[in-house]
Motif scaffolding. Structure first.
Motif, PDB file in Angstrom:
ATOM      1  N   ASN A 170       0.678  -1.099   0.090  1.00  0.00           N
ATOM      2  CA  ASN A 170      -0.014   0.163   0.009  1.00  0.00           C
ATOM      3  C   ASN A 170       0.782   1.289   0.167  1.00  0.00           C
ATOM      4  N   GLY A 213       3.393   2.288   2.028  1.00  0.00           N
ATOM      5  CA  GLY A 213       3.334   2.973   3.251  1.00  0.00           C
ATOM      6  C   GLY A 213       4.616   2.886   3.871  1.00  0.00           C
ATOM      7  N   ARG A 265       1.913   7.781   3.257  1.00  0.00           N
ATOM      8  CA  ARG A 265       1.399   6.772   2.390  1.00  0.00           C
ATOM      9  C   ARG A 265       1.518   7.634   0.826  1.00  0.00           C
ATOM     10  N   THR A 271       1.032  12.170  -1.955  1.00  0.00           N
ATOM     11  CA  THR A 271       1.850  11.563  -0.746  1.00  0.00           C
ATOM     12  C   THR A 271       1.328  12.284   0.423  1.00  0.00           C
ATOM     13  N   SER A 282     -10.370   4.821   6.373  1.00  0.00           N
ATOM     14  CA  SER A 282     -10.016   4.675   5.033  1.00  0.00           C
ATOM     15  C   SER A 282     -11.486   4.501   4.230  1.00  0.00           C
TER      16      SER A 282
END
Length: 474
Positions: free
Chosen positions: A208, A210, A235, A243, A286
């Motif tokens: 993802n 991250g 992220r 970002t 999310s």
């Protein structure tokens, strides 16, 4: 990385067989079966009896040992084995170059090329001590753990068999196909799938995009991740166009099915290309793509600043869709041409965006507005200040296009010196507090986890791999 949490290091090896070598020759012969030995003799050196066996295959109970040579010191209840040793039990296989076992102290020392394989887990080290009384194993000169999910390496490691737990220290690194983690030390409990990673923590998740760093990380099988001290989360969006950076004193990440929850506490700072904020607490879901900013929050979008006790930010993929604030909210917009500060305040404020640009502001009740005007040349030529139960302001390309207000009372000010400094009660403008994009790209401290093993593999281990190739899962 979940497989690494399920580390299976049952060190009940193997060497318990050695306890069969007692001080009595006849007793030892009753307990230990010599399947094969090219040569076996008993000699006396300095008054001590030593049984020497060469190219031997020994059995005791359900344990089998194959050695190039083994010396049993009968009076001392000790045994030394040398040269490409292989040990097999129903639970694991062990290979080592040398073995020292003190029966009285129940302490074994494995040296050289040490490999321990149990189920789908294989450990590599060059110095391993094991105490049969406490059931604790020490990896003194490096450890490499491999399982079906990835690899763990560290300078030192300790395994507590009774507690089914392990501690790794010094340049700890964990890598699998999707994640990489590093820190100065690691504690894990295999049964509960619980881990703690200490000091200079970094976790990178390519699945993802991250990145997570901090002073301390705690995680378990539920998907819970808690970071304490200098927590940082980065992220990158799937299309790499956006970002988001989140800094805080503490952070809690929860995975619930396909939903990720982020809770950040203490001096929270968020930076993104379309949205930035500071607050004492941040909550993010999310599935709804909503940020909640609680306690002394300030939010920014381009040249707009929003303050209020509670702010929500609705995102739509990479774009901001709506800013909402409740109770004593205050908005300041810096005019891109004149640099003057337009001001709006009220009890509830809803700010809508379209394609990332400001499109509408609704504020009610008790709205108050101070808006600076400009002439056709873009020069300041006055201001409007009024109060109304409800105000709607429409924008085009980020600039005010029209205002719709209910019953109102107010003033129009012609241009005069000092008008630019006029402020509504509760005015707040803090551009210096707006988080900036990090200038330093965070990188792992250590080189990537080597794909090769730390030493040349022993002959008997290679033969084992070849013979059991249909059962080897990595």
């Amino acid at each position: 990385m979940s497989n690494l949490i399920r580390i299976s290091l049952l060190f009940s090896i193997t060497l318990l067989m050695v306890s069969g070598f007692a001080t009595s020759n006849s007793h030892a012969q009753d307990v230990v079966q010599i399947d094969y030995a090219r040569e076996a003799t008993v000699i006396t050196e300095n008054g001590e009896s030593i049984r020497k066996m060469y190219d031997a295959r020994l059995k005791t109970g359900n344990v089998t040992m194959v050695v190039d040579s083994a010396w049993q010191y009968i009076q001392r209840n000790q045994m030394h084995a040398f040269g490409n040793i292989q040990i097999e039990t129903p639970d694991e296989w062990i290979w080592t170059d040398t073995l020292y076992y003190d029966i009285n102290e129940e302490l074994s020392q494995l040296r050289g090329r040490v490999i321990i394989r149990q189920d789908s887990t294989t450990l590599f080290g060059e110095s391993v001590d094991y105490n049969f009384l406490t059931k604790v194993a020490f990896f003194n000169k490096g450890i490499r753990l491999e399982d079906t999910g990835g690899t763990l390496i560290a300078k030192r490691g300790t395994y507590f068999q009774n507690q089914d737990s392990a501690i790794f220290k010094g340049n700890v690194q964990i890598a699998d196909t999707a994640q990489y983690a590093e820190g100065d030390s690691l504690f894990i409990n295999r049964k509960t799938e619980f881990l703690q990673l200490y000091s200079n923590v970094l976790v990178a998740d390519s699945s993802n995009n991250g990145l997570l760093t901090g002073d301390f990380l705690e995680a378990d099988s539920t998907g819970r991740r808690f970071v304490d001290g200098n927590a940082y989360l980065r992220r990158i969006s799937a299309d790499t166009t956006d970002t988001t950076h989140i800094n805080s004193n503490q952070a809690l990440l929860l995975e619930q099915d396909s939903t990720n929850l982020i809770k950040s506490y203490g001096n929270v700072k968020v930076y993104g290309p379309n949205f930035s904020s500071v607050s004492d607490t941040l909550l993010y879901n999310s599935s709804t793509e909503i940020f909640e900013l609680i306690s002394n929050p300030i939010a920014w979008h381009n040249n707009i600043q929003l303050t209020g006790p509670y702010i929500t930010v609705q995102m739509d993929s990479n774009q901001i869709r709506q800013l909402t604030a409740y109770h004593q909210t205050f908005v300041v917009q810096e005019d891109s041409t004149t640099g003057r500060l337009n001001q709006i305040k009220g009890d509830t404020l809803i700010t809508d965006f379209m394609d990332g640009e400001l499109s509408r502001i609704l504020i009610y009740p008790n709205s108050q507005v101070l808006y600076h005007t400009a002439n056709e040349q873009g020069e300041s030529d006055g201001a409007v200040e009024y109060s109304s139960p409800r105000t709607i302001m429409a924008f085009k390309d980020g600039e005010l296009e029209r205002v719709v207000a209910g019953k109102n009372s107010g003033y129009f000010f012609e241009e005069f010196e000092g008008l630019a400094d006029r402020k509504l009660d509760g005015f707040s403008w803090n551009p210096e507090r707006k988080p900036q994009k990090p200038r330093v790209l965070i990188q792992p401290r250590f080189s990537p986890v080597p794909t090769v093993r730390p030493f040349e593999l022993p002959r008997r281990y290679l033969e084992f791999l070849e013979t059991n190739s249909d059962q080897i899962r990595f």
